[in-house]
Design an enzyme around this catalytic site. Structure first.
Site, mmCIF file in Angstrom:
data_model
loop_
_atom_site.group_PDB
_atom_site.id
_atom_site.type_symbol
_atom_site.label_atom_id
_atom_site.label_comp_id
_atom_site.label_asym_id
_atom_site.label_seq_id
_atom_site.Cartn_x
_atom_site.Cartn_y
_atom_site.Cartn_z
ATOM 1 N N LYS A 176 -9.623 -4.990 11.448
ATOM 2 C CA LYS A 176 -8.443 -4.512 12.173
ATOM 3 C C LYS A 176 -8.412 -5.091 13.593
ATOM 4 O O LYS A 176 -7.348 -5.431 14.115
ATOM 5 C CB LYS A 176 -8.437 -2.976 12.212
ATOM 6 C CG LYS A 176 -8.157 -2.333 10.856
ATOM 7 C CD LYS A 176 -6.724 -2.593 10.411
ATOM 8 C CE LYS A 176 -6.377 -1.887 9.117
ATOM 9 N NZ LYS A 176 -4.978 -2.065 8.714
ATOM 10 N N ILE B 90 -5.546 10.625 10.167
ATOM 11 C CA ILE B 90 -4.227 11.212 9.845
ATOM 12 C C ILE B 90 -4.407 12.345 8.831
ATOM 13 O O ILE B 90 -5.070 12.167 7.805
ATOM 14 C CB ILE B 90 -3.269 10.141 9.264
ATOM 15 C CG1 ILE B 90 -3.175 8.929 10.199
ATOM 16 C CG2 ILE B 90 -1.891 10.742 9.002
ATOM 17 C CD1 ILE B 90 -2.572 9.173 11.541
ATOM 18 N N GLN C 126 -2.278 6.990 1.422
ATOM 19 C CA GLN C 126 -2.063 8.266 2.119
ATOM 20 C C GLN C 126 -0.815 8.222 3.012
ATOM 21 O O GLN C 126 0.041 9.106 2.938
ATOM 22 C CB GLN C 126 -3.293 8.598 2.984
ATOM 23 C CG GLN C 126 -3.207 9.984 3.610
ATOM 24 C CD GLN C 126 -4.087 10.158 4.849
ATOM 25 O OE1 GLN C 126 -4.633 9.197 5.383
ATOM 26 N NE2 GLN C 126 -4.207 11.380 5.318
ATOM 27 N N ASP D 162 2.389 -1.833 -4.539
ATOM 28 C CA ASP D 162 0.988 -1.409 -4.509
ATOM 29 C C ASP D 162 0.276 -2.076 -5.674
ATOM 30 O O ASP D 162 0.926 -2.582 -6.595
ATOM 31 C CB ASP D 162 0.879 0.119 -4.615
ATOM 32 C CG ASP D 162 -0.393 0.644 -3.944
ATOM 33 O OD1 ASP D 162 -0.307 1.440 -3.006
ATOM 34 O OD2 ASP D 162 -1.490 0.242 -4.371
ATOM 35 N N ILE D 163 -1.037 -2.009 -5.638
ATOM 36 C CA ILE D 163 -1.816 -2.614 -6.726
ATOM 37 C C ILE D 163 -1.846 -1.687 -7.942
ATOM 38 O O ILE D 163 -2.093 -2.107 -9.058
ATOM 39 C CB ILE D 163 -3.229 -2.981 -6.236
ATOM 40 C CG1 ILE D 163 -3.911 -3.960 -7.178
ATOM 41 C CG2 ILE D 163 -4.082 -1.748 -5.991
ATOM 42 C CD1 ILE D 163 -5.063 -4.705 -6.556
ATOM 43 N N TYR E 14 -14.316 -2.660 8.368
ATOM 44 C CA TYR E 14 -12.921 -2.213 8.512
ATOM 45 C C TYR E 14 -12.471 -2.390 9.968
ATOM 46 O O TYR E 14 -11.415 -2.967 10.241
ATOM 47 C CB TYR E 14 -12.849 -0.740 8.084
ATOM 48 C CG TYR E 14 -11.570 -0.002 8.399
ATOM 49 C CD1 TYR E 14 -10.367 -0.348 7.810
ATOM 50 C CD2 TYR E 14 -11.587 1.093 9.277
ATOM 51 C CE1 TYR E 14 -9.203 0.370 8.086
ATOM 52 C CE2 TYR E 14 -10.431 1.811 9.543
ATOM 53 C CZ TYR E 14 -9.244 1.451 8.948
ATOM 54 O OH TYR E 14 -8.097 2.158 9.216
ATOM 55 N N GLY F 178 0.830 -1.211 0.000
ATOM 56 C CA GLY F 178 0.000 0.000 0.000
ATOM 57 C C GLY F 178 0.859 1.253 0.000
ATOM 58 O O GLY F 178 0.496 2.285 0.578
ATOM 59 N N ASP G 172 -0.856 -7.283 -5.726
ATOM 60 C CA ASP G 172 -2.211 -7.423 -5.210
ATOM 61 C C ASP G 172 -2.049 -8.241 -3.931
ATOM 62 O O ASP G 172 -1.591 -9.384 -3.979
ATOM 63 C CB ASP G 172 -3.071 -8.172 -6.245
ATOM 64 C CG ASP G 172 -4.454 -8.503 -5.710
ATOM 65 O OD1 ASP G 172 -4.709 -8.292 -4.510
ATOM 66 O OD2 ASP G 172 -5.280 -8.992 -6.509
ATOM 67 N N ILE G 173 -2.417 -7.676 -2.809
ATOM 68 C CA ILE G 173 -2.122 -8.308 -1.524
ATOM 69 C C ILE G 173 -2.820 -9.661 -1.371
ATOM 70 O O ILE G 173 -2.429 -10.493 -0.551
ATOM 71 C CB ILE G 173 -2.437 -7.335 -0.349
ATOM 72 C CG1 ILE G 173 -1.768 -7.792 0.937
ATOM 73 C CG2 ILE G 173 -3.915 -7.115 -0.160
ATOM 74 C CD1 ILE G 173 -0.287 -7.910 0.858
HETATM 75 C C1 AKB Z 1 -10.795 6.018 8.564
HETATM 76 O O1 AKB Z 1 -11.406 7.081 8.745
HETATM 77 O O2 AKB Z 1 -11.317 4.980 8.141
HETATM 78 C C2 AKB Z 1 -9.321 5.979 8.909
HETATM 79 C C3 AKB Z 1 -9.099 5.501 10.302
HETATM 80 C C4 AKB Z 1 -9.465 6.330 11.451
HETATM 81 O O3 AKB Z 1 -8.603 4.426 10.470
HETATM 82 N N1 AKB Z 1 -8.734 7.266 8.747
#
Ligand code: AKB
Length: 313
Positions: free
Chosen positions: A145, A171, A14, A36-37, A141, A10, A51-52
């Protein structure tokens, strides 16, 4: 000991773009393999398409380049993830499992895995969120994680893989754009302020979220990876904090530099995601274990962002 060779997945994302450049300053361009892809016109070699989900190709690249460390940044973020939950789970979790397996097989030196404040959910205390809390994320997501953190801890406990991780807040940086996150507004607002003097925010004005300037995020990542093995007590993921603000507060800070700047609010589905996350984070374990300390607050970040963006826009 083998020469340090770092692979970044990746690398065109960003954080990836800035981290790749910083690591190249430290270790030399040839020691940092960007993958990266997709390839950007500005991509600097060495670079490999990856491609991961292609575990075989990952193995070949690691083998061919004698990779000793991996910074695994490839992921789909919170808002985009909700459009395709199964794909997001596959990329975010199965990608990590391939990385951990190859690290175990090859007895690699170190692995970095970025986690996020998205692991927190509606059952987590929202103010000054402690390190160890109930995690019941509301997004795929966050789920990927949160599960990824457990796998990191497992690979460390069971196989001794030296995997280290941070729960990044939103970020903010001038060097690159985020893609598909809930905290993206805090970058978009600067671009809009300079281009048109107006921003329509997709979160409500009093939505307080933890945020961090890119310089601090890069410093935290490199400091964590350079810390001695013995000092890393947390092998799931460290809470990490710098500042917290609302859209109304960042708009008012921007107005100190651009007095005519205006903002309106039109919350969409991302509001529900933001409302399930913490407002502020207790990162005392990171401060205690490897001396973490941020340098930027809202005022200094805003001034620096505008200074750099004025040159680039
Ligand atoms: C998002 O908004 O999905 C990311 C995060 C906080 O992991 N920036």
């Amino acid at each position: 000991m083998a020469q340090t060779k770092i692979l970044i997945t990746g690398a065109n994302g960003q954080i990836g773009r800035v981290l790749t450049e910083e690591l190249r300053k430290i270790y030399g361009t040839e020691s940092i393999l960007a993958t990266d892809i997709t390839k950007l016109p500005i991509t600097v070699e060495p670079f490999e398409f990856l491609d991961i989900l292609n575990a075989q190709r990952l193995k070949e690249i690691v083998h061919d380049h004698n990779v000793t460390q991996i910074y695994h940044l490839a992921a789909i973020l919170s808002a985009n993830g909700e459009w395709n939950p199964i794909k997001t789970w596959n990329i975010n979790l199965n990608g990590l499992l391939s990385i951990l397996e190859i690290a175990r097989e090859r007895e690699m030196d170190k692995i970095f895995f970025p986690s996020t404040i998205a692991v927190f959910g509606n059952t987590t205390p929202r103010i000054n969120t402690p390190q160890d809390v109930p995690l019941l994320p509301t997004t795929v997501y966050g789920m990927s994680k949160c599960t990824g953190e457990l796998w990191c801890n497992y690979y460390h406990q069971r196989y001794g893989v030296d995997v280290r991780s941070l729960r990044y807040p939103g970020i903010i940086g001038w060097q690159s754009l985020p893609a598909g996150g809930t905290t993206d507004y805090a970058v978009e607002i600067f671009h809009a302020a300079l281009k048109s003097g107006h921003y329509e925010c997709f979160l409500a004005e009093n939505t307080r979220l933890p945020m961090m300037y890119m310089n601090d995020a890069i410093k935290a990542t490199i400091d964590l990876m350079n810390a001695s093995k013995e000092s890393i007590a947390i092998r799931s993921s460290y809470n990490l904090a710098a500042m917290s603000f609302t859209p109304a507060e960042i708009a008012s800070e921007i107005r100190k530099h651009i007095p005519n700047f205006t903002i309106t609010y039109k919350p969409d589905f991302r509001q529900g995601i933001a409302s399930s996350w913490s407002e502020s984070i207790d990162d005392s374990k990171a401060r205690q274990d490897w001396n973490w300390k941020p340098s930027y607050d809202l005022a200094s970040m805003t001034a620096d962002m505008l200074l750099h963006l004025k040159e680039t826009i």
